[in-house]
Scaffold this motif. Sequence first.
Motif, mmCIF file in Angstrom:
data_model
loop_
_atom_site.group_PDB
_atom_site.id
_atom_site.type_symbol
_atom_site.label_atom_id
_atom_site.label_comp_id
_atom_site.label_asym_id
_atom_site.label_seq_id
_atom_site.Cartn_x
_atom_site.Cartn_y
_atom_site.Cartn_z
ATOM 1 N N ARG A 53 7.508 10.806 -7.147
ATOM 2 C CA ARG A 53 7.660 11.857 -7.955
ATOM 3 C C ARG A 53 7.454 13.264 -7.117
ATOM 4 N N ASP A 54 6.274 13.251 -6.481
ATOM 5 C CA ASP A 54 5.901 14.562 -5.689
ATOM 6 C C ASP A 54 6.088 14.554 -4.373
ATOM 7 N N GLY A 55 7.219 13.801 -3.788
ATOM 8 C CA GLY A 55 7.621 13.767 -2.351
ATOM 9 C C GLY A 55 7.446 12.570 -1.640
ATOM 10 N N HIS A 56 7.535 12.470 -0.465
ATOM 11 C CA HIS A 56 7.745 11.425 0.645
ATOM 12 C C HIS A 56 6.131 10.742 0.473
ATOM 13 N N ARG A 57 6.266 9.298 0.304
ATOM 14 C CA ARG A 57 5.090 8.419 0.599
ATOM 15 C C ARG A 57 5.267 7.505 1.784
ATOM 16 N N LEU A 58 3.952 7.125 2.322
ATOM 17 C CA LEU A 58 4.064 6.159 3.401
ATOM 18 C C LEU A 58 3.884 4.646 2.384
ATOM 19 N N VAL A 59 4.727 3.836 2.731
ATOM 20 C CA VAL A 59 4.801 2.628 2.265
ATOM 21 C C VAL A 59 4.741 1.577 3.114
ATOM 22 N N PHE A 60 3.787 0.527 2.906
ATOM 23 C CA PHE A 60 3.714 -0.690 3.952
ATOM 24 C C PHE A 60 3.197 -1.734 3.171
ATOM 25 N N GLU A 61 3.636 -2.929 3.817
ATOM 26 C CA GLU A 61 3.276 -4.297 3.382
ATOM 27 C C GLU A 61 2.422 -4.840 4.419
ATOM 28 N N VAL B 116 1.048 -1.287 0.020
ATOM 29 C CA VAL B 116 0.026 0.140 -0.076
ATOM 30 C C VAL B 116 0.850 1.277 -0.041
ATOM 31 N N ILE B 117 0.438 2.191 -0.976
ATOM 32 C CA ILE B 117 1.373 3.542 -0.865
ATOM 33 C C ILE B 117 0.199 4.637 -0.795
ATOM 34 N N LEU B 118 0.446 5.473 0.083
ATOM 35 C CA LEU B 118 -0.213 6.547 0.805
ATOM 36 C C LEU B 118 0.407 7.975 0.377
ATOM 37 N N ASN B 119 -0.297 8.934 -0.114
ATOM 38 C CA ASN B 119 0.356 10.093 -0.205
ATOM 39 C C ASN B 119 0.880 10.673 0.928
ATOM 40 N N ASP B 120 0.063 10.510 1.921
ATOM 41 C CA ASP B 120 0.423 11.180 3.277
ATOM 42 C C ASP B 120 1.386 10.373 4.176
ATOM 43 N N PRO B 121 2.467 10.807 4.387
ATOM 44 C CA PRO B 121 3.609 9.968 5.251
ATOM 45 C C PRO B 121 3.164 10.039 6.640
ATOM 46 N N GLU B 122 2.297 10.856 7.045
ATOM 47 C CA GLU B 122 2.171 10.888 8.564
ATOM 48 C C GLU B 122 0.754 10.057 8.711
#
Length: 171
Positions: free
Chosen positions: A120-128, A92-98
């Motif tokens: 491309r547009d900044g940091h992302r929160l990624v999780f499995e 899962v990749i979310l635009n909001d890293p917080e």
Amino acid sequence: MLGILASIFIIQIVYVSFFTLRMIFTLKGQKYLAAVLSMFEITIYVLGLSIVLKYVNQPISLVVYAVGYGLGVLVGSWIEGRIALGYITMKVILNDPESGMANVLRDNGYGVTSWIGSGRDGHRLVFEVLAKRKNQKKLYNMILELDPKAFIVVTEPVQLHGGFWTRGTKK
């Protein structure tokens, strides 16, 4: 003749359903269950084929045989979907890293490994997230309910070892 056609039809549905399940069990590493199922499968196959060959001069018997085969694929797939063997991983990749989504999923019993990625547009929160396949839809809907813009990729792991989840999966 109607009874013969009904027999061919039902035999095909049962045969192809068994065939589909045997293949799934084999792919999931349940070789003994697949072997037992294959004994029934081949018996049903020979029975159905012998009936069709006996009435091969009746084109309707071949049509019924083919339609039963097609319906058997659907029935076998439906059964497999209900059994839902194995596990899935969702990246899962979310635009909001917080985002607090990882903790919400953990609170619901899912094992989650998360990290910060760069897009491309900044940091992302990624999780499995690892889940039983039968819980895939529930997990997927929960993620989308929490963030409708989430990017989700679902895969099926071939082998599991160690970690939080494998201790819990033995229950």
